[in-house]
Design a protein around this motif. Structure first.
Motif, PDB file in Angstrom:
ATOM      1  N   ALA A  61       0.833  -1.206   0.000  1.00  0.00           N
ATOM      2  CA  ALA A  61       0.000   0.000   0.000  1.00  0.00           C
ATOM      3  C   ALA A  61       0.866   1.253   0.000  1.00  0.00           C
ATOM      4  O   ALA A  61       0.523   2.267  -0.635  1.00  0.00           O
ATOM      5  CB  ALA A  61      -0.923  -0.001   1.216  1.00  0.00           C
ATOM      6  N   LEU A  62       2.001   1.193   0.687  1.00  0.00           N
ATOM      7  CA  LEU A  62       2.906   2.341   0.729  1.00  0.00           C
ATOM      8  C   LEU A  62       3.568   2.557  -0.631  1.00  0.00           C
ATOM      9  O   LEU A  62       3.785   3.699  -1.055  1.00  0.00           O
ATOM     10  CB  LEU A  62       3.957   2.122   1.824  1.00  0.00           C
ATOM     11  N   LEU A  63       3.857   1.469  -1.331  1.00  0.00           N
ATOM     12  CA  LEU A  63       4.386   1.594  -2.693  1.00  0.00           C
ATOM     13  C   LEU A  63       3.353   2.271  -3.590  1.00  0.00           C
ATOM     14  O   LEU A  63       3.687   3.154  -4.396  1.00  0.00           O
ATOM     15  CB  LEU A  63       4.756   0.217  -3.242  1.00  0.00           C
TER      16      LEU A  63
ATOM     17  N   VAL B 141       1.010  -7.316  -3.531  1.00  0.00           N
ATOM     18  CA  VAL B 141       2.119  -7.210  -4.480  1.00  0.00           C
ATOM     19  C   VAL B 141       1.586  -6.655  -5.799  1.00  0.00           C
ATOM     20  O   VAL B 141       0.660  -7.228  -6.392  1.00  0.00           O
ATOM     21  CB  VAL B 141       2.772  -8.591  -4.715  1.00  0.00           C
ATOM     22  N   PRO B 142       2.127  -5.534  -6.293  1.00  0.00           N
ATOM     23  CA  PRO B 142       1.654  -4.982  -7.572  1.00  0.00           C
ATOM     24  C   PRO B 142       1.823  -5.999  -8.698  1.00  0.00           C
ATOM     25  O   PRO B 142       2.728  -6.848  -8.662  1.00  0.00           O
ATOM     26  CB  PRO B 142       2.566  -3.768  -7.791  1.00  0.00           C
ATOM     27  N   SER B 143       0.971  -5.901  -9.695  1.00  0.00           N
ATOM     28  CA  SER B 143       0.969  -6.893 -10.774  1.00  0.00           C
ATOM     29  C   SER B 143       2.326  -6.990 -11.462  1.00  0.00           C
ATOM     30  O   SER B 143       2.755  -8.083 -11.852  1.00  0.00           O
ATOM     31  CB  SER B 143      -0.119  -6.544 -11.797  1.00  0.00           C
ATOM     32  N   ILE B 144       3.032  -5.863 -11.573  1.00  0.00           N
ATOM     33  CA  ILE B 144       4.327  -5.870 -12.268  1.00  0.00           C
ATOM     34  C   ILE B 144       5.364  -6.689 -11.503  1.00  0.00           C
ATOM     35  O   ILE B 144       6.315  -7.214 -12.074  1.00  0.00           O
ATOM     36  CB  ILE B 144       4.834  -4.420 -12.497  1.00  0.00           C
ATOM     37  N   LEU B 145       5.170  -6.826 -10.171  1.00  0.00           N
ATOM     38  CA  LEU B 145       6.102  -7.619  -9.360  1.00  0.00           C
ATOM     39  C   LEU B 145       5.586  -9.019  -9.087  1.00  0.00           C
ATOM     40  O   LEU B 145       6.314  -9.856  -8.544  1.00  0.00           O
ATOM     41  CB  LEU B 145       6.365  -6.912  -8.016  1.00  0.00           C
ATOM     42  N   ALA B 146       4.323  -9.277  -9.452  1.00  0.00           N
ATOM     43  CA  ALA B 146       3.715 -10.563  -9.107  1.00  0.00           C
ATOM     44  C   ALA B 146       4.414 -11.732  -9.793  1.00  0.00           C
ATOM     45  O   ALA B 146       4.415 -12.855  -9.279  1.00  0.00           O
ATOM     46  CB  ALA B 146       2.230 -10.547  -9.463  1.00  0.00           C
ATOM     47  N   ASP B 147       5.050 -11.485 -10.969  1.00  0.00           N
ATOM     48  CA  ASP B 147       5.732 -12.589 -11.647  1.00  0.00           C
ATOM     49  C   ASP B 147       7.021 -12.999 -10.931  1.00  0.00           C
ATOM     50  O   ASP B 147       7.598 -14.036 -11.230  1.00  0.00           O
ATOM     51  CB  ASP B 147       6.021 -12.234 -13.105  1.00  0.00           C
TER      52      ASP B 147
END
Length: 694
Positions: A502-504, A646-652
């Protein structure tokens, strides 16, 4: 009388003047309309609550009934807290420099034409009576009022000239086809070496400021050179030696922790005693880094004292950090901090006093108006050797003595405290605490940083916009560039210490506002004020570091880091546009732009982003291992296996087994790593590719 209009304000500085006989206005449209209607010039007086000479001028002039009567009769009087309105301060400090060909400062005294708020005369402190080549303030007021009414055409011509100068201040940026390079970074390092004081440390001569961004540049240059196999020992030595002399000197409060604003002498012995949050945050981060690099426990000890001072004296119950502590107590500068030798002796036993006196200079002549301001004169090693004991024993005795002396000092009348909460200054302290908490493995500091960030988010971010100040239970003044980028940068540092998706997202939200509201769409770079901000005579866009790190420099660093972490090329392009806009200024005066020079390095030679997934305890061991190794702007994010934010761009970058690390450098990522030895080898490969082209 029952005071003036400042009684309705919440700024501690403005409230200090609420009972003046001067009929003060805050900065407001009512004041401007009154000045135009009554055809009176405006006196704009800018200062801040912990400013010593602001207090002196207030006592000599603004509390003087005769001076106040003249001010009220001939002028409309506006009082501004420079910490609440840095936009107004920045414009009129620039005007002062144009009019006088000298740098300004506080108090700032500016006379404005009421029709357009363009200044026609400016100065800083004026004494009540003529002194030291300065005119007396009462005489100056009469002469200025007469000049305003008798020389209107001359004033109009001068104002048009001033407006042209402001228009010409807009930087041009690089021409099409020209490219940015690391030249300003390397030139800044070499110029800083010529300005380094080899005897006492620090940059320049007295009065001597900490210059944290310059020291950070030198420290990063040393790391950059070492990674490329060409150690720059002088740059590392300049940084560590400067920090060592500062923390041993009177600039650092040896009893209670925290750094003062500057030293009046080259030796760091006698400070200007005010303590500012914006100095202590960056110095805390530097001290933690210095300990990591050198292993010298004195850096860690000073970092701990600084962090504990911030938590004890500067953090509000609600979580936000206060702005400053005054230099004066009981009307006297430094009174709270200085000592009579006998007072110390009567509270310590013989062994404690003998060691304390040798360590802190009580065996030498008094150094501050017949009293002693404590300053380290003898090292722990020297004390131990002379007494045939070890440093641990000496430290134990001295710590016990310091506790006793601190308890004595706590019974004194303390200096005043400016309890307003500023977003940008909080960003600097949050970053410092998050970094110190991680590197010194002190969870209390990270928790304090998280509390401050929550306070900002819950109390100073409303209806999708950030506010600059909080005082009197109210958030006020639309935030400036520095507020947005310092909070966004602090958020990134904080999620390195403890993952918080959430802070990101909050950091992203802030940066999106920066791009929408602050970016110069023609040339690149960022204005200090938003495009929907109050209209002023000039919209500043500055690149150099001042008392605060450059907002444009912090913006570039945050955009570069977020751009690589989230794969957002738009952020990287905005960072490049800002660097291109600033590049001619950086080439001309590189050592005046250390924050932008560091941002330039991060942009042109980005370091690794490492995402670790897995078991919390195992991740902590890997992060501690990485923190202990040489790094350059490396960011390490430990995302627990069960994290759902976890944002989608980091989910991988998904969990694999007990632990896995994903290493990306710039726009290139390597295969996932599950073995620590392989992680070491990958980092070594990355370091061997470092490009040192000084």
């Amino acid at each position: 009388r029952n005071g003036n209009r400042l009684k309705k304000e919440s700024s501690p500085y403005l409230l200090q003047h609420a009972d003046n006989p001067v009929d003060w206005f805050p900065w407001c449209e009512e004041a401007f309309e009154t000045a135009r209607r009554e055809d009176k010039p405006i006196i704009l007086s800018i200062g801040y609550s912990s400013c010593h000479w602001c207090h002196v001028m207030a006592h000599e002039s603004f509390e003087n009934p005769d001076v106040a009567e003249l001010m009220n009769e001939e002028f409309i009087n506006i009082k501004v807290d420079r910490e609440e309105r840095p936009d107004v301060d920045r414009i009129y400090q620039t005007a002062h420099q144009i009019l006088t060909q000298r740098p300004g400062g506080w108090p700032l005294t500016v006379f404005l034409n009421p029709d357009d708020l363009v200044p026609f005369f400016a100065g800083t402190y004026f004494p009540a009576e003529p002194r030291h080549g300065l005119p007396g303030f009462h005489d100056l007021l009469q002469q200025t009022a007469d000049f305003y009414h008798r020389n209107r055409e001359d004033l109009i011509r001068q104002n048009r000239s001033m407006e042209r100068v402001f228009r010409d201040l807009k930087p041009e940026g690089l021409p099409e086809g020209a490219t940015i390079n690391l030249d300003p970074f390397f030139r800044a390092r070499h110029i800083l070496e010529t300005e380094f004081d080899p005897r006492y440390g620090g940059i320049g001569t007295a009065p001597k400021f900490p210059h944290a961004p310059a020291l950070e540049l030198l420290m990063l240059h040393a790391q950059y050179a070492k990674l490329a196999g060409d150690a720059d020992r002088p740059a590392e030595r300049m940084t560590l030696y400067s920090l060592k002399r500062m923390m041993e000197g009177g600039l650092f409060d040896q009893v209670g922790g925290g750094f003062c604003r500057y030293s009046v002498d080259a030796m760091w012995e006698i400070p200007h005693f005010e303590k500012m949050l914006y100095d202590n945050g960056p110095l805390l981060a530097l001290l933690a880094d210095a300990w990591r690099i050198s292993g010298d426990m004195e850096f860690a000890r000073t970092a701990h004292m600084t962090a504990r001072w911030a938590l004890r004296e500067m953090q509000s119950d609600a979580g936000g950090f206060y702005s400053a502590i005054d230099a004066d107590s009981e009307g006297t500068e430094g009174k709270f901090y200085v000592w009579d030798k006998n007072e110390i002796q009567q509270h310590l036993d013989a062994k404690e006093f003998e060691l304390f006196a040798a360590r802190y200079g009580l065996v030498r002549p008094a150094n501050f108006e017949g009293k002693w301001h404590l300053h380290v004169y003898e090292s722990l090693e020297s004390l131990a050797k002379a007494r045939d004991t070890d440093v641990k024993n000496i430290t134990k005795i001295l710590d016990r003595a310091l506790e006793k002396i601190y308890a004595v000092r706590e019974k004194r009348v303390p200096p005043g405290k400016d309890d307003k909460i500023l977003a940008s200054w909080n960003g600097l302290m949050i970053r410092g605490l998050a970094m110190a908490g991680r590197l010194l493995q002190e969870p209390e500091y990270v928790e304090a940083a998280k509390r401050a960030m929550r306070f900002i988010h819950e109390n100073m971010f409303k209806d999708g916009r950030l506010y600059a100040t909080y005082s009197g239970n109210e958030a006020r003044h639309p935030a400036y560039l520095d507020d947005y980028v310092q909070i966004a940068g602090a958020a990134l540092e904080l999620i390195e210490a403890e993952w918080d998706g959430a802070l990101l997202s909050f950091a992203e939200e802030l940066i999106e506002i920066v791009l929408d509201q602050f970016e110069d769409s023609e040339i690149g770079g960022f204005f200090f004020t938003a495009k929907d901000h109050e209209s002023l005579i000039h919209r500043p866009k500055t690149f150099a570091d001042e008392s605060m790190p450059s907002g444009n420099g912090i913006a570039v660093r945050v955009l570069t880091r977020l751009g690589h972490l989230l794969g957002n090329t738009g952020y990287l392009q905005a960072a490049e546009r800002a660097l291109r806009a600033a590049f001619p200024s950086m080439l001309k005066f590189p050592h005046g732009h250390p924050t932008l020079c560091v941002a330039l390095l991060e942009y042109l030679d980005p370091s690794e982003n490492i995402v670790i997934r897995g078991d919390k305890k195992l991740m902590k061991r890997w992060q501690d291992f990485l923190d202990g190794r040489l790094y350059l702007g490396r960011m390490v994010f430990c995302i627990p296996t069960d994290a759902d934010d976890v944002p989608s761009i980091l989910a991988d970058k998904s969990p694999r087994g007990d632990i896995v690390a994903y290493i990306c450098k710039g726009t290139t990522c390597s295969p996932p790593v599950q073995d620590r030895n392989e992680l070491i080898e990958r980092l070594n490969d990355s370091h061997r590719q470092a490009n040192l082209s000084a």
